[in-house]
Design a protein around this motif. Structure first.
Motif, PDB file in Angstrom:
ATOM      1  N   VAL A   1      -6.057   3.051  12.659  1.00 12.43           N
ATOM      2  CA  VAL A   1      -3.881   3.875  12.776  1.00 12.43           C
ATOM      3  C   VAL A   1      -4.270   5.291  11.509  1.00 12.43           C
ATOM      4  O   VAL A   1      -5.024   4.957  11.024  1.00 12.43           O
ATOM      5  CB  VAL A   1      -3.298   2.479  12.301  1.00 12.43           C
ATOM      6  CG1 VAL A   1      -2.986   1.324  13.033  1.00 12.43           C
ATOM      7  CG2 VAL A   1      -4.410   2.067  10.644  1.00 12.43           C
ATOM      8  N   ALA A   2      -3.160   5.443  12.444  1.00 10.70           N
ATOM      9  CA  ALA A   2      -3.417   7.094  12.096  1.00 10.70           C
ATOM     10  C   ALA A   2      -2.227   6.334  11.043  1.00 10.70           C
ATOM     11  O   ALA A   2      -1.221   6.186  10.622  1.00 10.70           O
ATOM     12  CB  ALA A   2      -2.860   8.130  12.529  1.00 10.70           C
TER      13      ALA A   2
ATOM     14  N   VAL B   1       3.139   9.091   3.613  1.00 11.68           N
ATOM     15  CA  VAL B   1       2.415   8.428   2.526  1.00 11.68           C
ATOM     16  C   VAL B   1       3.468   8.168   0.715  1.00 11.68           C
ATOM     17  O   VAL B   1       4.450   9.331   1.007  1.00 11.68           O
ATOM     18  CB  VAL B   1       1.541   8.958   1.262  1.00 11.68           C
ATOM     19  CG1 VAL B   1       1.172   8.183   0.504  1.00 11.68           C
ATOM     20  CG2 VAL B   1       0.180   8.961   2.830  1.00 11.68           C
ATOM     21  N   ALA B   2       4.293   7.106   0.892  1.00 13.77           N
ATOM     22  CA  ALA B   2       5.280   6.652   0.057  1.00 13.77           C
ATOM     23  C   ALA B   2       5.183   7.219  -1.480  1.00 13.77           C
ATOM     24  O   ALA B   2       3.913   7.372  -1.847  1.00 13.77           O
ATOM     25  CB  ALA B   2       5.498   5.024   0.059  1.00 13.77           C
ATOM     26  N   PRO B   3       6.075   8.154  -2.066  1.00 15.97           N
ATOM     27  CA  PRO B   3       5.536   8.864  -3.486  1.00 15.97           C
ATOM     28  C   PRO B   3       5.691   7.536  -4.396  1.00 15.97           C
ATOM     29  O   PRO B   3       6.419   6.587  -4.314  1.00 15.97           O
ATOM     30  CB  PRO B   3       7.438   9.588  -3.724  1.00 15.97           C
ATOM     31  CG  PRO B   3       7.923   9.820  -2.362  1.00 15.97           C
ATOM     32  CD  PRO B   3       7.075   8.225  -1.266  1.00 15.97           C
ATOM     33  N   GLY B   4       4.544   7.338  -5.543  1.00 12.73           N
ATOM     34  CA  GLY B   4       4.465   6.894  -6.249  1.00 12.73           C
ATOM     35  C   GLY B   4       3.971   5.943  -6.005  1.00 12.73           C
ATOM     36  O   GLY B   4       3.258   4.490  -7.075  1.00 12.73           O
ATOM     37  N   SER B   5       3.504   5.259  -5.076  1.00  7.02           N
ATOM     38  CA  SER B   5       2.813   4.489  -3.933  1.00  7.02           C
ATOM     39  C   SER B   5       1.360   4.198  -4.242  1.00  7.02           C
ATOM     40  O   SER B   5       0.175   5.077  -4.899  1.00  7.02           O
ATOM     41  CB  SER B   5       2.794   4.182  -2.861  1.00  7.02           C
ATOM     42  OG  SER B   5       2.090   5.552  -2.020  1.00  7.02           O
ATOM     43  N   PRO B   6       0.566   3.122  -4.277  1.00  7.41           N
ATOM     44  CA  PRO B   6      -0.767   3.173  -3.908  1.00  7.41           C
ATOM     45  C   PRO B   6      -1.416   3.884  -3.453  1.00  7.41           C
ATOM     46  O   PRO B   6      -2.540   4.508  -3.198  1.00  7.41           O
ATOM     47  CB  PRO B   6      -1.166   1.841  -3.963  1.00  7.41           C
ATOM     48  CG  PRO B   6      -0.221   0.767  -3.977  1.00  7.41           C
ATOM     49  CD  PRO B   6       0.993   1.695  -3.898  1.00  7.41           C
TER      50      PRO B   6
ATOM     51  N   LEU C   1       0.530  -1.250  -0.014  1.00  5.96           N
ATOM     52  CA  LEU C   1       0.432  -0.200   0.087  1.00  5.96           C
ATOM     53  C   LEU C   1       0.792   0.798  -0.163  1.00  5.96           C
ATOM     54  O   LEU C   1       0.261   2.414  -0.517  1.00  5.96           O
ATOM     55  CB  LEU C   1      -1.294   0.118   1.508  1.00  5.96           C
ATOM     56  CG  LEU C   1      -1.874   1.119   1.413  1.00  5.96           C
ATOM     57  CD1 LEU C   1      -3.319   0.978  -0.091  1.00  5.96           C
ATOM     58  CD2 LEU C   1      -2.873   1.189   2.503  1.00  5.96           C
ATOM     59  N   GLY C   2       1.846   0.987   1.097  1.00  4.18           N
ATOM     60  CA  GLY C   2       2.871   2.531   0.673  1.00  4.18           C
ATOM     61  C   GLY C   2       2.568   3.621   1.642  1.00  4.18           C
ATOM     62  O   GLY C   2       2.568   4.499   1.392  1.00  4.18           O
ATOM     63  N   VAL C   3       2.373   3.261   3.472  1.00  7.51           N
ATOM     64  CA  VAL C   3       2.257   4.354   4.643  1.00  7.51           C
ATOM     65  C   VAL C   3       3.056   3.791   5.444  1.00  7.51           C
ATOM     66  O   VAL C   3       3.280   2.292   5.716  1.00  7.51           O
ATOM     67  CB  VAL C   3       0.756   4.394   4.487  1.00  7.51           C
ATOM     68  CG1 VAL C   3      -0.346   4.548   2.998  1.00  7.51           C
ATOM     69  CG2 VAL C   3      -0.059   2.944   4.874  1.00  7.51           C
ATOM     70  N   GLU C   4       3.522   4.597   6.349  1.00  7.81           N
ATOM     71  CA  GLU C   4       3.778   4.569   7.382  1.00  7.81           C
ATOM     72  C   GLU C   4       2.761   5.306   8.463  1.00  7.81           C
ATOM     73  O   GLU C   4       1.678   6.038   8.593  1.00  7.81           O
ATOM     74  CB  GLU C   4       5.061   5.526   7.771  1.00  7.81           C
ATOM     75  CG  GLU C   4       5.687   5.654   6.851  1.00  7.81           C
ATOM     76  CD  GLU C   4       6.983   6.305   7.260  1.00  7.81           C
ATOM     77  OE1 GLU C   4       7.139   6.431   8.246  1.00  7.81           O
ATOM     78  OE2 GLU C   4       8.349   6.655   6.219  1.00  7.81           O
ATOM     79  N   LEU C   5       2.445   4.056   9.466  1.00  5.07           N
ATOM     80  CA  LEU C   5       1.477   3.818  10.244  1.00  5.07           C
ATOM     81  C   LEU C   5       1.755   4.321  11.865  1.00  5.07           C
ATOM     82  O   LEU C   5       3.015   3.904  12.182  1.00  5.07           O
ATOM     83  CB  LEU C   5       0.692   2.871   9.968  1.00  5.07           C
ATOM     84  CG  LEU C   5       0.274   1.835   8.814  1.00  5.07           C
ATOM     85  CD1 LEU C   5      -0.543   0.194   8.675  1.00  5.07           C
ATOM     86  CD2 LEU C   5      -0.832   3.329   8.478  1.00  5.07           C
TER      87      LEU C   5
ATOM     88  N   GLN D   1      -3.058  10.574   2.495  1.00  3.10           N
ATOM     89  CA  GLN D   1      -2.337  12.140   3.506  1.00  3.10           C
ATOM     90  C   GLN D   1      -2.561  11.778   4.591  1.00  3.10           C
ATOM     91  O   GLN D   1      -2.910  10.728   5.577  1.00  3.10           O
ATOM     92  CB  GLN D   1      -3.167  13.328   2.777  1.00  3.10           C
ATOM     93  CG  GLN D   1      -3.946  13.430   1.763  1.00  3.10           C
ATOM     94  CD  GLN D   1      -5.039  14.968   1.917  1.00  3.10           C
ATOM     95  OE1 GLN D   1      -4.753  15.420   2.803  1.00  3.10           O
ATOM     96  NE2 GLN D   1      -5.154  15.052   0.834  1.00  3.10           N
ATOM     97  N   PRO D   2      -1.097  12.330   4.964  1.00  3.51           N
ATOM     98  CA  PRO D   2      -0.818  12.117   6.673  1.00  3.51           C
ATOM     99  C   PRO D   2      -1.887  12.603   7.110  1.00  3.51           C
ATOM    100  O   PRO D   2      -2.772  13.539   7.557  1.00  3.51           O
ATOM    101  CB  PRO D   2       0.909  12.754   6.832  1.00  3.51           C
ATOM    102  CG  PRO D   2       1.235  12.727   5.319  1.00  3.51           C
ATOM    103  CD  PRO D   2      -0.657  13.114   4.499  1.00  3.51           C
ATOM    104  N   ARG D   3      -2.055  11.381   8.624  1.00 10.16           N
ATOM    105  CA  ARG D   3      -3.472  12.334   9.415  1.00 10.16           C
ATOM    106  C   ARG D   3      -4.128  11.441   9.095  1.00 10.16           C
ATOM    107  O   ARG D   3      -5.213  11.909   9.862  1.00 10.16           O
ATOM    108  CB  ARG D   3      -3.691  13.892   9.532  1.00 10.16           C
ATOM    109  CG  ARG D   3      -1.914  14.450  10.015  1.00 10.16           C
ATOM    110  CD  ARG D   3      -2.252  15.518  10.437  1.00 10.16           C
ATOM    111  NE  ARG D   3      -3.280  16.514  11.660  1.00 10.16           N
ATOM    112  CZ  ARG D   3      -3.234  16.232  12.744  1.00 10.16           C
ATOM    113  NH1 ARG D   3      -1.875  16.198  13.368  1.00 10.16           N
ATOM    114  NH2 ARG D   3      -3.830  16.820  13.272  1.00 10.16           N
TER     115      ARG D   3
END
Length: 409
Positions: free
Chosen positions: A334-335, A339-344, A311-315, A351-353
């Motif tokens: 989870v927040a 978000v990784a660039p070019g990710s799903p 998915l491409g996110v940090e949680l 977006q963050p938050r």
């Protein structure tokens, strides 16, 4: 079962001579007759006892009785000799092991080392094939010779030897692997008509059900241990920062050498593959779930390796204070930290938050829940994420990609 009480034929029960002599009024002739009568009683008892014992032995030998109790020397012990099938043959664990055991294999890995002077001044160097390690595995397709084991069992091996309980042995080749889930698929060449195991649906496994581990701990081939399913959906951290997710915890004892062996239910079906233990305590074993294994097999057979959805996110886990700051009704979910660039995730508009509280109809309470639900999908699956942004409910649709950081062949 008929219980025949052992009897000591040497023991006699007769009145004492003192009891006969106590009455001085008994005439000599009457006393003589009484002794003769008692003698005949003793003889009759001996004959009857011998006849009963003989009949019991004949009946047991001809199968009329399910068992007979025999005595050791001087009746130091008794032993029940069963006739026909052992009574334990009907026990559920015994039946499950009889079904699963023939398809559980012992895996030996070999590497080549150079011995002697590498420069050849004193003696020419020679290459030797030496053991590298051992583990367990199980056959999942007897016709094609497919064997499943842990990746860490065969990683780095130059040759892999697979031996069956019936003493057949083969050299297998590595078809492919799933590094995220520690799964390797081997193939035994030729048409050997091998036994195989069937998979159960790990989504239907229940906490508390019987779990049977079969493997080769410390080289003790085809060892069986039993326990229960202690928990489901566990997550284990690893050195590569890619956690092992959706893992079954079991109390069945697992030791070095069990790795790659099956964890089966009472039907002899695979519910998991024993993979890890927590050495801090006893009865803390972990197995990769069967549905994770079957998804990996399908990808490996088709591609030569297994891809993992990404998915491409940090949680960030949500605390009560963070839930209040983000305007959430509870701390579930989870927040997103980044978000990784070019990710799903970026393509879906996350977006963050933002807060994720569900995938499709499955709830997300912790970060481990999201990782577990994503891992159950496949690359290119379209999923609907539910959650909140600025305190308002939102949904996002994302198309999962292959994880870019996972090692492939």
């Amino acid at each position: 079962m008929i219980w025949i009480e052992p009897r000591n034929l040497k023991r006699r029960f007769v009145p004492t001579t003192s009891s006969l002599r106590a009455d001085r009024a008994v005439p000599e002739r009457m006393e003589s007759r009484l002794r003769v009568g008692i003698g005949w009683v003793v003889v009759a008892a001996l004959v009857a006892g011998a006849a009963s014992a003989s009949l019991a032995l004949v009946a047991a030998s001809r199968g009329w009785l399910p068992g007979v109790v025999t005595g050791g020397p001087a009746y130091a012990y008794t032993q029940v000799v069963e006739r026909g099938e052992p009574a334990a043959a009907g026990e559920p664990v015994v039946k499950a092991v009889a079904r699963a055991g023939p398809a559980v294999v012992n895996i030996h890995t070999l590497v080549t080392v150079t011995e002697g002077d590498p420069f050849g001044f004193f003696a020419p160097p020679r290459e030797l094939e030496v053991p590298r390690g051992r583990g367990s595995g199980f056959i999942v397709n007897g016709a094609r010779g497919y064997v499943v084991t842990n990746l860490h069992v065969v990683e780095g091996a130059e040759r892999i030897r697979v031996s069956l309980p019936d003493r057949r042995a083969y050299f297998a080749k590595l078809i492919g692997f799933d590094s995220a889930n520690d799964i390797a698929l081997l193939q035994i060449p030729g048409n050997a008509r091998l036994p195989q195991l069937a998979f159960a649906d790990s989504d239907r496994v229940l906490v508390g059900q019987t779990a049977i581990a079969i493997g080769n701990p410390y080289g003790f081939e085809n060892s069986v241990t039993t326990g229960v399913v202690s928990a489901l959906g566990r997550e284990l951290e690893r050195e590569d920062d890619v956690p092992l997710v959706d893992v079954i915890q079991t109390s069945a004892p697992i030791n070095p050498g069990n790795s790659g062996g099956p964890l089966v239910d009472l039907n002899g079906r695979v519910i998991g593959m024993t993979t890890a233990i927590d050495a801090r305590g006893q009865g803390l074993g972990f197995a990769v779930a069967s549905n994770t294994i079957t998804r990996a097999i399908e990808e490996i057979v088709r591609l030569g390796y297994a891809r993992q959805p990404y998915l491409g996110v940090e949680l960030v886990e949500i605390t009560p204070d963070l839930a209040q700051e983000l305007g959430l009704p509870s701390a579930d979910g989870v927040a997103i930290r980044a978000v990784a660039p070019g990710s799903p995730a970026e393509a879906a508009g996350l977006q963050p938050r933002d807060v994720i509280t569900g995938v499709e109809d499955q709830p997300v309470v912790r970060a481990a829940d999201l990782r577990r639900l994503l891992r159950r999908h496949r690359v290119n699956d379209r999923i609907v994420l539910r959650g909140f942004r600025d305190g308002r409910e939102r949904t996002w649709t994302a198309t999962l990609q292959a994880h870019p950081r996972l090692r492939q062949p």
